[in-house]
Structure formats: structure tokens, C-alpha cells
Design a protein around this motif. Structure first.
Motif, PDB file in Angstrom:
ATOM      1  N   UNK A  42      -9.827  16.721  -5.064  1.00  0.00           N
ATOM      2  CA  UNK A  42      -8.665  15.832  -4.994  1.00  0.00           C
ATOM      3  C   UNK A  42      -9.047  14.408  -5.382  1.00  0.00           C
ATOM      4  N   UNK A  43     -10.198  13.965  -4.898  1.00  0.00           N
ATOM      5  CA  UNK A  43     -10.660  12.609  -5.237  1.00  0.00           C
ATOM      6  C   UNK A  43     -10.898  12.492  -6.745  1.00  0.00           C
ATOM      7  N   UNK A  44     -11.489  13.523  -7.340  1.00  0.00           N
ATOM      8  CA  UNK A  44     -11.709  13.513  -8.787  1.00  0.00           C
ATOM      9  C   UNK A  44     -10.386  13.466  -9.548  1.00  0.00           C
ATOM     10  N   UNK A  49       0.840  -1.193   0.000  1.00  0.00           N
ATOM     11  CA  UNK A  49       0.000   0.000   0.000  1.00  0.00           C
ATOM     12  C   UNK A  49       0.875   1.243   0.000  1.00  0.00           C
ATOM     13  N   UNK A  50       0.326   2.289  -0.569  1.00  0.00           N
ATOM     14  CA  UNK A  50       1.018   3.564  -0.711  1.00  0.00           C
ATOM     15  C   UNK A  50       0.037   4.666  -0.359  1.00  0.00           C
ATOM     16  N   UNK A  51       0.443   5.587   0.507  1.00  0.00           N
ATOM     17  CA  UNK A  51      -0.397   6.715   0.886  1.00  0.00           C
ATOM     18  C   UNK A  51       0.054   7.961   0.140  1.00  0.00           C
ATOM     19  N   UNK A  52      -0.913   8.653  -0.460  1.00  0.00           N
ATOM     20  CA  UNK A  52      -0.648   9.915  -1.153  1.00  0.00           C
ATOM     21  C   UNK A  52      -1.543  10.964  -0.509  1.00  0.00           C
ATOM     22  N   UNK A  53      -0.951  12.095  -0.103  1.00  0.00           N
ATOM     23  CA  UNK A  53      -1.644  13.139   0.656  1.00  0.00           C
ATOM     24  C   UNK A  53      -1.974  14.320  -0.245  1.00  0.00           C
ATOM     25  N   UNK A  54      -3.241  14.767  -0.172  1.00  0.00           N
ATOM     26  CA  UNK A  54      -3.724  15.858  -1.019  1.00  0.00           C
ATOM     27  C   UNK A  54      -4.230  17.007  -0.167  1.00  0.00           C
ATOM     28  N   UNK A  55      -3.820  18.213  -0.524  1.00  0.00           N
ATOM     29  CA  UNK A  55      -4.339  19.420   0.110  1.00  0.00           C
ATOM     30  C   UNK A  55      -5.415  20.005  -0.791  1.00  0.00           C
ATOM     31  N   UNK A  69      -4.267  16.518   9.855  1.00  0.00           N
ATOM     32  CA  UNK A  69      -4.053  17.874   9.343  1.00  0.00           C
ATOM     33  C   UNK A  69      -5.148  18.285   8.357  1.00  0.00           C
ATOM     34  N   UNK A  70      -6.152  17.436   8.193  1.00  0.00           N
ATOM     35  CA  UNK A  70      -7.269  17.753   7.310  1.00  0.00           C
ATOM     36  C   UNK A  70      -7.021  17.449   5.846  1.00  0.00           C
ATOM     37  N   UNK A  71      -5.936  16.745   5.544  1.00  0.00           N
ATOM     38  CA  UNK A  71      -5.634  16.393   4.145  1.00  0.00           C
ATOM     39  C   UNK A  71      -6.335  15.093   3.767  1.00  0.00           C
ATOM     40  N   UNK A  72      -6.737  15.023   2.511  1.00  0.00           N
ATOM     41  CA  UNK A  72      -7.289  13.776   1.999  1.00  0.00           C
ATOM     42  C   UNK A  72      -6.128  12.817   1.741  1.00  0.00           C
ATOM     43  N   UNK A  73      -6.281  11.591   2.201  1.00  0.00           N
ATOM     44  CA  UNK A  73      -5.276  10.556   1.975  1.00  0.00           C
ATOM     45  C   UNK A  73      -5.884   9.524   1.041  1.00  0.00           C
ATOM     46  N   UNK A  74      -5.208   9.288  -0.079  1.00  0.00           N
ATOM     47  CA  UNK A  74      -5.596   8.212  -0.993  1.00  0.00           C
ATOM     48  C   UNK A  74      -4.628   7.061  -0.738  1.00  0.00           C
ATOM     49  N   UNK A  75      -5.123   5.982  -0.171  1.00  0.00           N
ATOM     50  CA  UNK A  75      -4.285   4.806   0.076  1.00  0.00           C
ATOM     51  C   UNK A  75      -4.497   3.821  -1.070  1.00  0.00           C
ATOM     52  N   UNK A  76      -3.478   3.653  -1.872  1.00  0.00           N
ATOM     53  CA  UNK A  76      -3.527   2.746  -3.012  1.00  0.00           C
ATOM     54  C   UNK A  76      -3.044   1.379  -2.528  1.00  0.00           C
ATOM     55  N   UNK A  77      -3.912   0.372  -2.642  1.00  0.00           N
ATOM     56  CA  UNK A  77      -3.597  -0.972  -2.165  1.00  0.00           C
ATOM     57  C   UNK A  77      -3.573  -1.920  -3.360  1.00  0.00           C
ATOM     58  N   UNK A  78      -2.462  -2.637  -3.476  1.00  0.00           N
ATOM     59  CA  UNK A  78      -2.313  -3.621  -4.552  1.00  0.00           C
ATOM     60  C   UNK A  78      -2.092  -4.984  -3.924  1.00  0.00           C
ATOM     61  N   UNK A  79      -3.023  -5.898  -4.148  1.00  0.00           N
ATOM     62  CA  UNK A  79      -2.859  -7.283  -3.720  1.00  0.00           C
ATOM     63  C   UNK A  79      -2.244  -8.037  -4.888  1.00  0.00           C
ATOM     64  N   UNK A  83      -9.133   8.513   3.278  1.00  0.00           N
ATOM     65  CA  UNK A  83      -9.068   8.920   4.680  1.00  0.00           C
ATOM     66  C   UNK A  83      -8.819  10.421   4.750  1.00  0.00           C
ATOM     67  N   UNK A  84      -9.046  10.978   5.914  1.00  0.00           N
ATOM     68  CA  UNK A  84      -8.639  12.351   6.197  1.00  0.00           C
ATOM     69  C   UNK A  84      -7.681  12.269   7.375  1.00  0.00           C
TER      70      UNK A  84
END
Length: 124
Positions: free
Chosen positions: A16-18, A4-10, A73-83, A69-70
């Protein structure tokens, strides 16, 4: 084994999700919404992966989950999970190809997030 990899968006979470979803589509993924609110991204097919194995290329089955996730710090976190379980079907070359594809996707998402951070900074 999953990675998994977390990417943080302000900035605004919906925007950000779009951007994340647009990046996935631009890289050939088809998206669907899971019941838990996460996004499932699929590229390629099982038939191509089984029939072509190491030669499947972009038609090799690659399935990712993006969990949202949030952080504190209020940032959106996109956790990319690869099985990697389906990557094994492409043989050793398929595993390496899937790892490279996921790494390239994460780098693209990090570039988008960096652009969001730069846009969110006040000029001065």
C-alpha cells in the motif's frame, strides 16, 4: 494553515505504501524520507513560484508530508498534510491551484485505496 486528509488502505502495508508513493511520483512529485519515517513529497521549485507567480502551473512549489499510521482495524493510514504557506507565494491563484492539486491527488489515492479494498474482498 495546514490541511490534512486521511486515506485508508487494506492489504499488506508495504504494498500500500508503494502504491501511495508511486501515485505521488506519477503526479510529478519527488520523494524523500524524513527522519521521523514520514515521506516528503515536493513538486515544482521556489524559483519558478517566485518568478512566475500565478503562471507557474505545475512548476509551482507544492510540498506535502505523508505520515503513516495503522488504525485500530489494522489498515494502513496515509495522512497527506499540506501546509499552504508556500502556496501563498504564488498569489491567490497559486493558493487555489495548490488546493486543486492536493484535492486531485487525494482523489487519486482514494481510487487506489478503493481498488485495494475491492481486491481484498473474498469472491463469492
Amino acid at each position: 494553515m495546514a490541511s490534512s486528509y486521511d486515506v485508508f488502505f487494506e492489504g499488506p502495508h508495504d504494498e500500500s505504501r508503494q502504491l501511495v508513493e508511486r501515485t505521488l511520483v506519477d503526479q510529478g512529485f519527488t520523494l524523500s524520507l524524513d527522519p521521523d519515517g514520514s515521506t516528503r513529497a515536493v513538486r515544482g521549485t521556489l524559483v519558478s513560484t517566485l518568478a512566475l507567480r500565478a503562471f507557474a502551473g505545475r512548476s509551482q512549489l507544492l510540498t506535502l508530508g505523508v505520515r503513516w499510521y495503522v488504525d485500530d482495524r489494522g489498515r494502513l493510514v496515509a495522512r497527506v498534510v499540506h501546509a499552504s504557506s508556500t502556496s501563498v507565494l504564488g498569489g491567490p491563484v497559486g493558493v487555489v491551484r495548490a488546493q486543486r492539486a492536493v484535492g486531485g491527488l487525494v482523489r487519486s489515492l482514494e481510487a487506489v485505496a478503493a481498488g485495494r479494498r475491492a481486491a481484498a474482498r473474498p469472491e463469492g
